[in-house]
Enzyme design. Structure first.
Site, mmCIF file in Angstrom:
data_model
loop_
_atom_site.group_PDB
_atom_site.id
_atom_site.type_symbol
_atom_site.label_atom_id
_atom_site.label_comp_id
_atom_site.label_asym_id
_atom_site.label_seq_id
_atom_site.Cartn_x
_atom_site.Cartn_y
_atom_site.Cartn_z
ATOM 1 N N GLY A 88 -15.305 -7.921 1.868
ATOM 2 C CA GLY A 88 -16.420 -8.190 0.955
ATOM 3 C C GLY A 88 -17.043 -6.931 0.384
ATOM 4 O O GLY A 88 -18.253 -6.848 0.187
ATOM 5 N N CYS B 47 -11.200 -8.595 -6.829
ATOM 6 C CA CYS B 47 -11.455 -8.808 -5.403
ATOM 7 C C CYS B 47 -11.703 -10.283 -5.132
ATOM 8 O O CYS B 47 -12.586 -10.881 -5.728
ATOM 9 C CB CYS B 47 -12.660 -7.995 -4.916
ATOM 10 N N LYS C 199 -7.483 -2.772 -12.332
ATOM 11 C CA LYS C 199 -6.723 -3.373 -11.221
ATOM 12 C C LYS C 199 -6.762 -4.894 -11.324
ATOM 13 O O LYS C 199 -7.814 -5.506 -11.278
ATOM 14 C CB LYS C 199 -7.309 -2.911 -9.887
ATOM 15 N N ILE D 113 -0.780 -5.385 -7.333
ATOM 16 C CA ILE D 113 -1.739 -6.473 -7.279
ATOM 17 C C ILE D 113 -2.856 -6.203 -6.260
ATOM 18 O O ILE D 113 -2.663 -5.455 -5.313
ATOM 19 C CB ILE D 113 -1.050 -7.804 -6.878
ATOM 20 N N THR E 215 -5.265 -8.476 -3.529
ATOM 21 C CA THR E 215 -4.791 -9.469 -2.548
ATOM 22 C C THR E 215 -4.770 -10.895 -3.113
ATOM 23 O O THR E 215 -5.448 -11.210 -4.085
ATOM 24 C CB THR E 215 -5.690 -9.444 -1.298
ATOM 25 N N GLY F 298 0.093 -7.027 2.607
ATOM 26 C CA GLY F 298 1.194 -6.707 3.523
ATOM 27 C C GLY F 298 2.529 -7.263 3.039
ATOM 28 O O GLY F 298 2.602 -7.854 1.953
ATOM 29 N N GLY G 74 1.347 -3.818 -3.240
ATOM 30 C CA GLY G 74 1.393 -5.125 -2.592
ATOM 31 C C GLY G 74 2.573 -5.167 -1.647
ATOM 32 O O GLY G 74 3.705 -5.387 -2.063
ATOM 33 N N GLY H 222 -1.352 0.267 0.997
ATOM 34 C CA GLY H 222 -2.587 -0.142 1.652
ATOM 35 C C GLY H 222 -2.339 -0.474 3.098
ATOM 36 O O GLY H 222 -2.442 0.386 3.993
HETATM 37 C C1 LIG Z 1 -8.848 -4.307 4.530
HETATM 38 C C2 LIG Z 1 -8.622 -4.241 3.057
HETATM 39 C C3 LIG Z 1 -9.667 -3.856 2.226
HETATM 40 C C4 LIG Z 1 -9.493 -3.797 0.841
HETATM 41 N N1 LIG Z 1 -10.524 -3.395 0.051
HETATM 42 C C5 LIG Z 1 -10.325 -3.266 -1.278
HETATM 43 C C6 LIG Z 1 -11.350 -2.761 -2.129
HETATM 44 O O1 LIG Z 1 -12.450 -2.414 -1.676
HETATM 45 N N2 LIG Z 1 -11.101 -2.666 -3.456
HETATM 46 C C7 LIG Z 1 -9.894 -3.008 -4.002
HETATM 47 O O2 LIG Z 1 -9.716 -2.884 -5.210
HETATM 48 N N3 LIG Z 1 -8.890 -3.468 -3.221
HETATM 49 C C8 LIG Z 1 -9.085 -3.609 -1.888
HETATM 50 N N4 LIG Z 1 -8.060 -4.061 -1.087
HETATM 51 C C9 LIG Z 1 -6.772 -4.419 -1.709
HETATM 52 C C10 LIG Z 1 -5.761 -3.293 -1.578
HETATM 53 O O3 LIG Z 1 -6.182 -2.156 -2.291
HETATM 54 C C11 LIG Z 1 -4.387 -3.736 -2.111
HETATM 55 O O4 LIG Z 1 -4.523 -4.157 -3.445
HETATM 56 C C12 LIG Z 1 -3.778 -4.877 -1.316
HETATM 57 O O5 LIG Z 1 -4.050 -4.733 0.049
HETATM 58 C C13 LIG Z 1 -2.275 -4.999 -1.506
HETATM 59 O O6 LIG Z 1 -1.583 -3.853 -1.071
HETATM 60 P P1 LIG Z 1 -0.922 -3.704 0.398
HETATM 61 O O7 LIG Z 1 -0.105 -4.929 0.626
HETATM 62 O O8 LIG Z 1 -0.166 -2.431 0.331
HETATM 63 O O9 LIG Z 1 -2.055 -3.638 1.357
HETATM 64 C C14 LIG Z 1 -8.230 -4.141 0.286
HETATM 65 C C15 LIG Z 1 -7.183 -4.523 1.135
HETATM 66 C C16 LIG Z 1 -7.358 -4.579 2.500
HETATM 67 C C17 LIG Z 1 -6.208 -4.991 3.367
#
Ligand SMILES: Cc1cc2nc3c(=O)[nH]c(=O)nc-3n(C[C@H](O)[C@H](O)[C@H](O)COP(=O)(O)O)c2cc1C
Ligand SMILES: Cc1cc2nc3c(=O)[nH]c(=O)nc-3n(C[C@H](O)[C@H](O)[C@H](O)COP(=O)(O)OP(=O)(O)OC[C@H]3O[C@@H](n4cnc5c(N)ncnc54)[C@H](O)[C@@H]3O)c2cc1C
Ligand code: FES
Lengths: 256, 311
Positions: free
Chosen positions: B80, B138, B173, B199, B201, B225, B251, B273
């Site tokens: 959040g 988000c 984004k 992307i 999430t 993930g 992603g 991430g």
């Molecule tokens: C714990 C967590 C916190 C995140 N916080 C943000 C955020 O503050 N702003 C944002 O744009 N994306 C946020 N994301 C999304 C990540 O930047 C990313 O888009 C997403 O996790 C997909 O990439 P990944 O599979 O490599 O984690 C967050 C993701 C996770 C897992």
């Protein structure tokens, strides 16, 4: 200073129903670890587990770190099947441990169930520092009892099958007046910690609690593991897992 | 004499929206904190750029815990946008961040369009900040966030306003939680985005069957993930064919092979991430692996991978 290492399991055995004791070797982590700190681990390589799992450091002996854990879900059940020699990825030591101060005349440990896990290390350290300590250990019953090699420990069981019949907090309460200038260290389920915090507040006793939360990063980067403090959310992995009980908002609805 | 390429001679550097980076692997927003939490484990300078946790105008406490949970192949989070707020970020976090990481991109979000604009304005003239990433995706906040990212008209309007207010390259984004990613990508490009990243999430949830309650305190969360990788790859493929500006893919990237897939699909750079949670030094393996791939394919620059997909 936290480390990321590949380590090998040096011993692994079942010590109670669903409870295992594992050791791995890491001279660097063993040298740095402090009671109350934890490690974040997973089996090496690709596998069904994505995130690491946090476990308290149960004990340090030579260059071995011990983990005592209960199988509760996917991760712990997988970890419990790893034979000696298996490689694991470990991050640690993490978090803030217990603060040990000589200003107290007695160091009282309250452990509920798996909450015993970090306490052996604490008791070892207190002993090494020649500080007076006493363990109160509570569990459901004799069958669930975990090995706790501490002389003079006081046992409480919910079903009365061993020691005091009732909660570990009640066992402590019955002899609370015997302690002169105590500090309490507690680890266990949330309701037990909450009760401990209330008792200590009423009796004006300093109390440190070790908390749990689901974790992703383990280092304070994701804000995933928070609980409500009295002012704001606090990260269990970085600002904790050990907190002064007065820093925590015990009224929050919580429970993993 | 034959020119023999070695791993060291491979040029990993990329330039995205005018931002020069030594390699195309970026730390994704929200997963690398304020850039200092991982310092003991990850030597500074390994990432092409570090993208900050989303910053909002006022501090945000974030959602009720539990906030993270593991699901098969992925994780759910409902943080959040917990953050210290713009003022404290600029005063306390940014200087330290900049002292460790050469390229810093600040990710921002607001509850209203005005807030986005005010934030972009606050970053104006700040030396050291290389770019802005606009989070319109988000899934864990009620206002703003994905609400702006799922409608091409709103997304374009917000991009136009932010672009006007900012003096830095603007990366927008995007969310995968939309019907037509190409339409959104085109809309923000036409509105002035210098690059797009995707992307964020995917909406998700998990239920505790004993308690018969949602696991997350916020009921729903965002999935990230390995589980989301095919979806992310599809979105990068679609979006990069719809726009001319560079696309940054993310992603579920856990390895250099994953990163190569995203680049083949059209990404000029990637972000990681969740991989950093699992293995803080994943960035090392990924940049190393990208070099190996270039060597194997006879490329001298990593940028040659981008869009090479044969279809
Ligand atoms: C714990 C967590 C916190 C995140 N916080 C943000 C955020 O503050 N702003 C944002 O744009 N994306 C946020 N994301 C999304 C990540 O930047 C990313 O888009 C997403 O996790 C997909 O990439 P990944 O599979 O490599 O984690 C967050 C993701 C996770 C897992
Ligand atoms: C700092 C810290 C130290 C810990 N030390 C120990 C220890 O020494 N020994 C030990 O047995 N356990 C310890 N735990 C709890 C342990 O981390 C969890 O039991 C473990 O992560 C569960 O993983 P799993 O994959 O088996 O469960 P999952 O399949 O992920 O979840 C199954 C169930 O396990 C419970 N669970 C999951 N994660 C946690 C968690 N972090 N805390 C409590 N319950 C959880 C939930 O009820 C969940 O429904 C500690 C937790 C923290 C945060
Ligand atoms: S687990 Fe990421 S902040 Fe604690």
């Amino acid at each position: 200073m936290m480390l990321e290492q590949k380590v090998k399991i040096t011993s692994h055995q079942k010590i109670a129903p669903q409870v295992f004791l594992m050791a791995y070797a890491s001279p660097q982590m063993a040298a740095q670890a402090r009671p109350g700190q934890f490690v974040h681990l997973k089996p090496s390589g690709p596998g069904p587990l994505l995130l690491r799992r946090p476990f308290s450091i149960n004990r340090v002996k030579g260059s071995n770190l011990f983990i005592m854990y209960r199988v509760v879900g996917r991760g712990t059940s997988l970890i419990s099947s790893l034979p000696k020699g298996t490689e694991m990825d470990v991050l640690g030591p993490l978090g803030k441990g217990f603060e040990i101060s000589r200003k107290y005349s007695e160091h009282v440990i309250l452990a509920g169930g798996m909450g015993l896990a970090p306490m052996q290390f604490l008791a070892d350290r207190l002993k090494a520092m020649k500080l007076e300590s006493r363990i109160f250990y509570g569990c459901a019953g004799k069958k669930e009892m975990l090995p706790c090699p501490a002389p003079g420990k006081i046992i409480a069981t919910d079903d009365g099958s061993c020691g005091y019949k009732g909660f570990v907090t009640d066992a402590f309460l019955t002899c609370i007046d015997k302690f002169k200038k105590p500090v309490v260290y507690a680890c266990g389920p949330w309701p037990m910690l909450k009760r401990t915090a209330m008792i200590c507040r009423q009796h004006n006793i300093d109390c440190q609690v070790s908390l749990e939360a689901f974790m992703a990063c383990g280092v304070g980067a994701c804000q995933g593991c928070v609980v409500k403090g009295v002012k704001e959310y606090v990260t269990v992995c970085r600002q904790g897992p050990v907190f002064d009980s007065r820093e925590i908002d015990w009224e929050q609805e919580f429970g993993l | 004499m034959k020119n023999i390429r070695t791993k060291n001679s491979i040029d990993l550097s990329v330039e995205i929206a005018g931002i020069k980076m030594k390699n195309p692997v970026l730390a994704a927003s929200g997963t690398f904190g304020y850039g200092t939490e991982y310092l003991p484990l990850v030597p500074p300078g390994l990432f092409g750029a570090v993208i900050t946790k989303t910053i909002t105008l006022l501090p945000r406490a974030g959602n009720k815990p539990p906030r993270v949970y593991e699901t098969p192949g992925g994780m759910l989070n409902s943080i959040g946008l917990a953050n210290v707020g713009a003022e404290k970020f600029l005063k306390e976090k940014l200087p330290e961040l900049l002292s460790h990481h050469p390229v810093v991109i600040v990710n921002i979000a607001g509850n209203t369009m005005e807030e986005y604009v005010e934030l972009a304005g606050m970053l104006k003239g700040r030396p050291g900040i290389s770019g802005i990433e606009l989070n319109i995706s988000c899934p864990n906040v009620k206002q703003g966030g994905v609400a702006f990212g799922s409608d091409p008209i709103q997304a374009a309007k917000l991009t136009t306003l932010a672009k006007k207010a900012a003096d830095k390259p603007l990366i927008v984004k995007l969310s995968p939680n939309v019907a037509d990613i190409a339409a959104i990508a085109r809309a923000v490009e036409q509105a002035g985005a210098d690059a797009i990243s995707l992307i964020n999430t995917l909406y998700g949830m998990a239920i505790d069957i004993d308690k018969q309650r949602p696991v997350l305190g916020n009921i729903t969360g965002g999935l990230s993930g390995p589980a989301v990788k095919p979806v992310a790859l599809y979105n990068v493929f679609k979006a990069s064919r719809a726009v001319k500006v560079p696309v940054i893919g993310l992603g579920g990237i856990m390895s250099s092979d994953d990163a190569v897939e995203f680049m083949l699909a059209g990404a000029s750079a990637v972000q990681i991430g969740t991989a950093s949670f699992v293995d803080p030094s994943a960035v090392k393996e990924i940049t190393g692996g990208l070099k190996d791939y270039c060597l194997k394919k006879g490329y001298s620059k990593v940028s040659q991978i981008t869009g090479k997909l044969a279809v």
